[in-house]
Design a protein around this motif. Sequence first.
Motif: not given
Length: 162
Positions: A57-65, A78-88, A115-123
């Motif tokens: 997760n990044d302010a400019g790129c948004g959610t990224g891979i 700018h992916l839909r969703g967010r990076a998350a962390k669990d025990s794996q 999936r295409v999203g609008m996370t981070g800095r995007t118009t």
Amino acid sequence: MQPQSWALGSFPVENFQTYTSPFGPRWGRFHYGLDLAAPEGSYIRSWWDGRVVEIFNDAGCGTGIVVQSGQWEHIYCHLRGRAAKDSQGVYLLDANSGLSIRQGQWVTAGLRIGRVGMTGRTTGPHLHWGLRHAGRWIDPAIVLREMYAQQNRERTFSQRAS
């Protein structure tokens, strides 16, 4: 990856509409990627076989891979969703997407990875797709043109052979 194998790559976004911003200078800064507009929620595919080395997760790129393929890195922003962390470990959390993408996972060319999203800095909804080879940024449009040309040559050859 050898140049003769460009035809094995996958176009990175489904439901592509248009290119909205090229690689290069933009608004007094440098744009290190190619923006591909598509309806929000459209699936993003891995351009090449490789290992998911980062989900973030990044302010400019948004959610990224970031996927590593030998000396190539392909970056999806700018992916839909967010990076998350669990025990794996770290994974992409995108409810109702049907995706299960984890950091460290091997992905094949064409596999849906987001999936295409609008996370981070995007118009507007789009995929920002960046490519680096041996640490140097490469214009993704050059790679797409060569992929398309080789795929067309192979199709033409196959049609003539049958």
